[in-house]
Design a protein around this motif. Structure first.
Motif, PDB file in Angstrom:
ATOM      1  N   ALA A  75      56.608  -9.401  -9.108  1.00 22.60           N
ATOM      2  CA  ALA A  75      56.801  -9.133  -7.678  1.00 22.60           C
ATOM      3  C   ALA A  75      57.004  -7.644  -7.431  1.00 22.60           C
ATOM      4  O   ALA A  75      56.518  -7.089  -6.443  1.00 22.60           O
ATOM      5  N   GLY A  76      57.732  -6.976  -8.345  1.00 24.99           N
ATOM      6  CA  GLY A  76      57.919  -5.530  -8.216  1.00 24.99           C
ATOM      7  C   GLY A  76      56.610  -4.772  -8.318  1.00 24.99           C
ATOM      8  O   GLY A  76      56.380  -3.797  -7.584  1.00 24.99           O
ATOM      9  N   LEU A  77      55.719  -5.218  -9.209  1.00 21.55           N
ATOM     10  CA  LEU A  77      54.396  -4.594  -9.325  1.00 21.55           C
ATOM     11  C   LEU A  77      53.592  -4.802  -8.042  1.00 21.55           C
ATOM     12  O   LEU A  77      52.930  -3.874  -7.549  1.00 21.55           O
ATOM     13  N   ALA A  78      53.648  -6.026  -7.491  1.00 21.80           N
ATOM     14  CA  ALA A  78      52.920  -6.309  -6.250  1.00 21.80           C
ATOM     15  C   ALA A  78      53.499  -5.505  -5.094  1.00 21.80           C
ATOM     16  O   ALA A  78      52.761  -5.019  -4.230  1.00 21.80           O
ATOM     17  N   LEU A  79      54.833  -5.346  -5.065  1.00 25.12           N
ATOM     18  CA  LEU A  79      55.468  -4.558  -4.008  1.00 25.12           C
ATOM     19  C   LEU A  79      55.049  -3.093  -4.101  1.00 25.12           C
ATOM     20  O   LEU A  79      54.811  -2.434  -3.080  1.00 25.12           O
ATOM     21  N   ALA A  80      54.943  -2.567  -5.332  1.00 20.30           N
ATOM     22  CA  ALA A  80      54.478  -1.188  -5.517  1.00 20.30           C
ATOM     23  C   ALA A  80      53.052  -1.037  -5.000  1.00 20.30           C
ATOM     24  O   ALA A  80      52.712  -0.032  -4.351  1.00 20.30           O
ATOM     25  N   ALA A  81      52.206  -2.045  -5.261  1.00 18.34           N
ATOM     26  CA  ALA A  81      50.830  -2.007  -4.754  1.00 18.34           C
ATOM     27  C   ALA A  81      50.810  -2.089  -3.235  1.00 18.34           C
ATOM     28  O   ALA A  81      49.989  -1.431  -2.568  1.00 18.34           O
ATOM     29  N   HIS A  82      51.721  -2.890  -2.662  1.00 17.84           N
ATOM     30  CA  HIS A  82      51.806  -2.992  -1.200  1.00 17.84           C
ATOM     31  C   HIS A  82      52.157  -1.639  -0.583  1.00 17.84           C
ATOM     32  O   HIS A  82      51.467  -1.149   0.314  1.00 17.84           O
TER      33      HIS A  82
END
Length: 302
Positions: A75-82
């Protein structure tokens, strides 16, 4: 709703509405702002995460809840991409269009649910079609403006997709972890990833003027901590559907602040598309809520 709940929702909408205008106002690279936004929020949560929640954090890292901890990491990786896609879109385009396009997150959430076997209702598909048509209209209006405006639109849509992935992963993590533990790990991972990107790309993380630091601190205190906290409080006293629809008020709120504060007047050609997009997102949310109530009815009857 009780007056305190109404007050919490008003504060939350105002707080999240300030996000995009503050990003556009700050004289710093978007990825650096994203790093500080998540890094400082993680620091603010550290006393609780390493205090009352220490055992839960330990279980998430190397204990019985490692599976949930893995979902936090993803989720942290996806949030960084967001943040790495949406925040640059705000600086490249207009606040109104970028905020509206990232608000299509529920549409992509519905498509993820369909991929997982939970198909949207007829109303959900109708809302998705309206939102996609509205996004195409708004983006098409920007084609005649500049290639930079179109790039900003594409980045905002990607930001919405990554936000949907982030929420889907967070749903898995939250099944076993508290909000504080989940957000602390997630924000921390996001900050580390963004810091690595900034260092690798030579993006400066310091040396900004006073107004930029003030904007970054306002982002952390407002949209990142206060806004989401008030929405979470309201969820205890009203439905998730109500909160989801009210979050859409961020779009006109951000556009109004950008107009008053930054002098950004929304492009007339994009306004009908943005209106259609918001209508589609609202229909998607309401359709999903209706389908969930119907699915839950037999269980309640038993």
């Amino acid at each position: 709703m009780a007056p305190l709940t109404v007050f919490a929702l008003v504060v939350a909408v105002l707080a999240v509405s300030s996000s995009a205008p503050l990003i556009a106002f700050a004289s710093a690279p978007a990825l650096a702002i994203a790093f500080w936004r998540n890094g400082l929020a993680s620091v603010a949560l550290t006393p609780v995460a390493l205090g009352p929640r220490r055992g839960e954090v330990r279980d998430a890292i190397r204990g019985s809840r490692r599976r949930a901890g893995m979902f936090c990491l993803l989720a942290g990786l996806a949030l960084a991409a967001h943040f790495g896609t949406w925040m640059p879109s705000v600086q490249l385009g207009t606040v109104a269009t970028s905020t509206a396009l990232v608000a299509t997150q529920p549409v992509w959430q519905g498509l993820i649910a369909a991929w997982q076997g939970r198909r949207p209702s007829a109303a959900g598909w109708t809302g998705i079609a309206l939102a996609v048509a509205g996004a195409a209209w708004a983006t098409g209006a920007d084609v005649g403006v500049s290639g930079q405006a179109v790039l900003a639109d594409v980045l905002a849509v990607l930001g919405a997709i990554f936000a949907a992935i982030y929420t889907a992963l967070g749903e898995q993590a939250r099944a076993a972890l508290s909000t504080t533990t989940y957000t602390w790990i997630c924000y921390g991972v996001c900050a580390v990833v963004l810091a690595a990107v900034c260092v690798t790309g030579g993006i400066p993380l310091h040396g900004y003027d006073g107004r930029t630091w003030a904007a970054i601190l306002a982002l952390v205190a407002g949209a990142q901590l206060l806004g989401h906290s008030m929405f979470n409080y309201a969820l205890e006293h009203t439905s998730a559907t109500t909160v989801s629809v009210l979050i859409l008020l961020e779009v006109p709120g951000a556009a109004l602040l950008a107009w008053l504060w930054l002098g950004q007047t929304p492009r007339a050609g994009a306004l009908p598309g943005l209106g259609l997009l918001l209508a589609g997102v609202a229909v998607t949310i309401l359709g999903a809520a209706r389908a969930n109530r119907r699915a839950g009815a037999p269980a309640l009857a038993d």
